[in-house]
Scaffold this active site. Sequence first.
Site, PDB file in Angstrom:
ATOM      1  N   TYR A  82       6.240  18.831  -3.850  1.00 58.18           N
ATOM      2  CA  TYR A  82       6.552  19.076  -5.198  1.00 58.18           C
ATOM      3  C   TYR A  82       6.266  17.835  -5.765  1.00 58.18           C
ATOM      4  O   TYR A  82       6.013  17.575  -6.943  1.00 58.18           O
ATOM      5  CB  TYR A  82       8.116  19.051  -5.288  1.00 58.18           C
ATOM      6  CG  TYR A  82       8.723  20.434  -5.263  1.00 58.18           C
ATOM      7  CD1 TYR A  82       8.238  21.328  -4.181  1.00 58.18           C
ATOM      8  CD2 TYR A  82       9.333  21.092  -6.094  1.00 58.18           C
ATOM      9  CE1 TYR A  82       8.752  22.635  -4.171  1.00 58.18           C
ATOM     10  CE2 TYR A  82       9.861  22.396  -6.340  1.00 58.18           C
ATOM     11  CZ  TYR A  82       9.392  23.253  -5.166  1.00 58.18           C
ATOM     12  OH  TYR A  82       9.835  24.625  -5.102  1.00 58.18           O
TER      13      TYR A  82
ATOM     14  N   LYS B  67       7.427  22.484  10.288  1.00 58.35           N
ATOM     15  CA  LYS B  67       5.985  23.277  10.510  1.00 58.35           C
ATOM     16  C   LYS B  67       5.331  22.171  11.396  1.00 58.35           C
ATOM     17  O   LYS B  67       4.054  21.971  11.100  1.00 58.35           O
ATOM     18  CB  LYS B  67       5.290  23.800   9.424  1.00 58.35           C
ATOM     19  CG  LYS B  67       4.259  24.496   9.532  1.00 58.35           C
ATOM     20  CD  LYS B  67       4.541  26.139  10.111  1.00 58.35           C
ATOM     21  CE  LYS B  67       3.467  26.651  10.617  1.00 58.35           C
ATOM     22  NZ  LYS B  67       3.584  28.020  11.413  1.00 58.35           N
TER      23      LYS B  67
ATOM     24  N   ASP C 102       8.612  29.459   9.831  1.00 57.60           N
ATOM     25  CA  ASP C 102       8.042  30.825   9.955  1.00 57.60           C
ATOM     26  C   ASP C 102       9.186  31.644  10.630  1.00 57.60           C
ATOM     27  O   ASP C 102       9.572  32.656  10.498  1.00 57.60           O
ATOM     28  CB  ASP C 102       6.806  31.128  10.438  1.00 57.60           C
ATOM     29  CG  ASP C 102       6.213  30.356  11.686  1.00 57.60           C
ATOM     30  OD1 ASP C 102       7.097  29.452  12.160  1.00 57.60           O
ATOM     31  OD2 ASP C 102       5.157  30.734  12.090  1.00 57.60           O
TER      32      ASP C 102
ATOM     33  N   ASP D 267      13.154  25.426  -0.656  1.00 60.16           N
ATOM     34  CA  ASP D 267      13.171  26.402  -1.898  1.00 60.16           C
ATOM     35  C   ASP D 267      13.028  27.732  -1.451  1.00 60.16           C
ATOM     36  O   ASP D 267      13.910  28.686  -1.819  1.00 60.16           O
ATOM     37  CB  ASP D 267      12.036  25.837  -2.493  1.00 60.16           C
ATOM     38  CG  ASP D 267      11.781  26.818  -3.825  1.00 60.16           C
ATOM     39  OD1 ASP D 267      12.785  26.975  -4.616  1.00 60.16           O
ATOM     40  OD2 ASP D 267      10.883  27.223  -4.320  1.00 60.16           O
TER      41      ASP D 267
ATOM     42  N   ASP E 100      16.170  30.927  -1.431  1.00 64.51           N
ATOM     43  CA  ASP E 100      15.912  32.305  -1.940  1.00 64.51           C
ATOM     44  C   ASP E 100      16.277  33.471  -1.037  1.00 64.51           C
ATOM     45  O   ASP E 100      16.759  34.392  -1.003  1.00 64.51           O
ATOM     46  CB  ASP E 100      14.837  32.402  -2.674  1.00 64.51           C
ATOM     47  CG  ASP E 100      14.676  32.088  -4.223  1.00 64.51           C
ATOM     48  OD1 ASP E 100      15.516  31.038  -4.565  1.00 64.51           O
ATOM     49  OD2 ASP E 100      13.997  32.544  -5.004  1.00 64.51           O
TER      50      ASP E 100
HETATM   51  C1  IPM Z   1      15.102  25.890  -7.474  1.00 66.31           C
HETATM   52  C2  IPM Z   1      13.737  26.413  -8.396  1.00 66.31           C
HETATM   53  C3  IPM Z   1      12.978  25.054  -8.716  1.00 66.31           C
HETATM   54  C4  IPM Z   1      12.314  24.685  -7.684  1.00 66.31           C
HETATM   55  C5  IPM Z   1      12.133  25.564  -9.998  1.00 66.31           C
HETATM   56  C6  IPM Z   1      12.720  26.075 -11.202  1.00 66.31           C
HETATM   57  C7  IPM Z   1      11.201  24.213 -10.304  1.00 66.31           C
HETATM   58  O1  IPM Z   1      13.099  27.134  -7.681  1.00 66.31           O
HETATM   59  O2  IPM Z   1      15.772  24.910  -7.769  1.00 66.31           O
HETATM   60  O3  IPM Z   1      15.187  26.277  -6.434  1.00 66.31           O
HETATM   61  O4  IPM Z   1      11.240  25.106  -7.145  1.00 66.31           O
HETATM   62  O5  IPM Z   1      12.912  23.644  -7.275  1.00 66.31           O
HETATM   63 MG    MG Z   2      13.848  28.129  -6.090  1.00 65.39          MG
END
Ligand code: IPM
Ligand code: MG
Length: 356
Positions: A141, A190, A223, A247, A251
Amino acid sequence: MDAKLVLLPGDGIGPEILAQARRVLDAVGRSFGHQFDMSEHPIGGNAIDEFGDPLPQATIDVCRSCDAILLGAVGGPKWDDPTAKTRPEVGLLRLRQELGLFANLRPIRTFEELIDSSPLKRDVIAGTDILFFRELTGGIYFGDSGRRSHESGEAAYNEMVYSTGEVERIVRLAAQAAMERRGKLTSVDKANVLETSRLWRQVAERVVKDEFPTLKYDVVLVDAMAMHLISRPKDFDVVVTGNMFGDILTDEASMLPGSLGLLPSASIGSGGPGLYEPIHGSAPDIAGQNVANPLATLLATAMLLRHSLSLSAEAAAIEAAVDSVLKQGLRTRDIATGDSSVGTTEMGDAILNALS
Ligand code: IPM
Ligand code: MG
């Protein structure tokens, strides 16, 4: 207690869900006798529109001088042009970096009442209780990035860098948390492909061996982790990983409780104000319709009270209110199974009721 809180509503559903957090903070302040001084400031796409900058100087200044920050979400299709000078997300990334918020805590817990609305099977997910530590200010990032010419047109690159110190501090925090929970830490990397992951693995192993010898410790490739998370989520206690892996995995993990709309997060670092936010994005498709789920933001508010202000009873009261409205059967659209659902404000009303 007097506390100065900065609210950053941001874009999309951000303002609607933060409005509920504000009502809840007012109510908690009143019933527990605290003065929460709350002010709202621009970040993200709306700040680009107004100031040409996703993180205006005034916003970062006020964030530096407060006790804690609560953020809604940033981004939306309006600012998605790949050739634009800047992007909403840049504001959030800069805020994390400028405040030194290197550790992002993302708890993943199932709610008994919602287990059957998860796309996964009850016996797989019931009882899941994972705390992710996602490294937040390093890795791909924040590495050098750009474009260069290429025989086929152009090439684009993002550099991924981790240093010993960056790995040590996040692993240490995660290990400390694991010692206070079920005593198990999983590091995700990884290392079969990436040099950054090989350094990560070496450093993590050393920190655990030298400083937390009693911890149950294992390493899993990212993975494979993507698979284990949904096949045997109950096996994990604390999970520590780099910025991008964290990240993506969180999710994915949000499907264990059933909705991204339920997951809070806390970003902390070396002692300054913490930043609290739902892990979901700005959901521009449902913005302004009063259908967004405010619960992730309210659970983030509870994390703020507990971690930044040491107000555990107040935090627990919000968490209990969330449990109670779910028990009453109230569901926003994202977690509703039948036809009936409540709106954002109605969910806020129900939380206030449960609190009083
Ligand atoms: C998160 C989001 C952010 C990230 C984006 C909005 C930049 O997806 O906080 O998980 O990737 O960190
Ligand atoms: Mg995110």
